[in-house]
Design a protein around this motif. Structure first.
Motif, PDB file in Angstrom:
ATOM      1  N   HIS A 168       0.857  -1.182   0.000  1.00  0.00           N
ATOM      2  CA  HIS A 168       0.000   0.000   0.000  1.00  0.00           C
ATOM      3  C   HIS A 168       0.895   1.235   0.000  1.00  0.00           C
ATOM      4  N   ARG A 169       0.335   2.371  -0.344  1.00  0.00           N
ATOM      5  CA  ARG A 169       1.117   3.615  -0.469  1.00  0.00           C
ATOM      6  C   ARG A 169       1.984   3.875   0.768  1.00  0.00           C
ATOM      7  N   ARG A 170       1.417   3.759   1.961  1.00  0.00           N
ATOM      8  CA  ARG A 170       2.169   4.006   3.193  1.00  0.00           C
ATOM      9  C   ARG A 170       3.335   3.029   3.306  1.00  0.00           C
ATOM     10  N   ASP A 171       3.078   1.765   2.975  1.00  0.00           N
ATOM     11  CA  ASP A 171       4.128   0.754   3.041  1.00  0.00           C
ATOM     12  C   ASP A 171       5.235   1.028   2.026  1.00  0.00           C
ATOM     13  N   ILE A 172       4.852   1.499   0.853  1.00  0.00           N
ATOM     14  CA  ILE A 172       5.844   1.839  -0.174  1.00  0.00           C
ATOM     15  C   ILE A 172       6.756   2.946   0.338  1.00  0.00           C
ATOM     16  N   LEU A 173       6.176   3.968   0.907  1.00  0.00           N
ATOM     17  CA  LEU A 173       6.976   5.088   1.395  1.00  0.00           C
ATOM     18  C   LEU A 173       7.889   4.661   2.552  1.00  0.00           C
ATOM     19  N   LEU A 174       7.393   3.784   3.415  1.00  0.00           N
ATOM     20  CA  LEU A 174       8.242   3.262   4.499  1.00  0.00           C
ATOM     21  C   LEU A 174       9.386   2.431   3.922  1.00  0.00           C
ATOM     22  N   GLU A 175       9.105   1.635   2.912  1.00  0.00           N
ATOM     23  CA  GLU A 175      10.124   0.822   2.247  1.00  0.00           C
ATOM     24  C   GLU A 175      11.210   1.728   1.650  1.00  0.00           C
ATOM     25  N   LEU A 176      10.805   2.810   1.028  1.00  0.00           N
ATOM     26  CA  LEU A 176      11.765   3.740   0.438  1.00  0.00           C
ATOM     27  C   LEU A 176      12.610   4.400   1.532  1.00  0.00           C
ATOM     28  N   ALA A 177      11.981   4.762   2.615  1.00  0.00           N
ATOM     29  CA  ALA A 177      12.717   5.392   3.719  1.00  0.00           C
ATOM     30  C   ALA A 177      13.780   4.461   4.261  1.00  0.00           C
ATOM     31  N   LYS A 178      13.496   3.176   4.349  1.00  0.00           N
ATOM     32  CA  LYS A 178      14.486   2.191   4.815  1.00  0.00           C
ATOM     33  C   LYS A 178      15.663   2.123   3.842  1.00  0.00           C
ATOM     34  N   LYS A 179      15.382   2.146   2.549  1.00  0.00           N
ATOM     35  CA  LYS A 179      16.434   2.042   1.530  1.00  0.00           C
ATOM     36  C   LYS A 179      17.349   3.261   1.541  1.00  0.00           C
TER      37      LYS A 179
END
Length: 83
Positions: A70-81
């Motif tokens: 989901h959008r929120r999960d995508i943004l969290l994934e990017l923040a981790k990277k």
């Protein structure tokens, strides 16, 4: 030639688009020219995130992984990277 998984963000409504390509510059240009059916109505698009892969199969796997979030999960994934 490397393959890229990319995430675009619409300046029109802040929506996200995830895709993969071998020609990132050309693909972004096609999105912003309205030559992609899904992204045409939400122009202009800007590159939000990019990952590089050695082969298409790896890029497609990552694209599917990101699209399953989901959008929120995508943004969290990017923040981790980015760390």
């Amino acid at each position: 030639m490397p393959f890229h998984v990319y995430i675009l963000q619409s300046d029109f409504d802040q929506s996200l688009y995830i895709g993969h390509t071998e020609d990132l510059e050309g693909r972004l240009q096609r999105h912003n020219q309205g030559r992609s059916k899904y992204t045409k109505a939400k122009r202009p698009w800007r590159l939000l995130y990019l990952e590089e892969f050695a082969d298409r199969a790896s890029a497609v796997r990552r694209e599917r992984e990101l699209k399953s979030l989901h959008r929120r999960d995508i943004l969290l994934e990017l923040a981790k990277k980015e760390r």
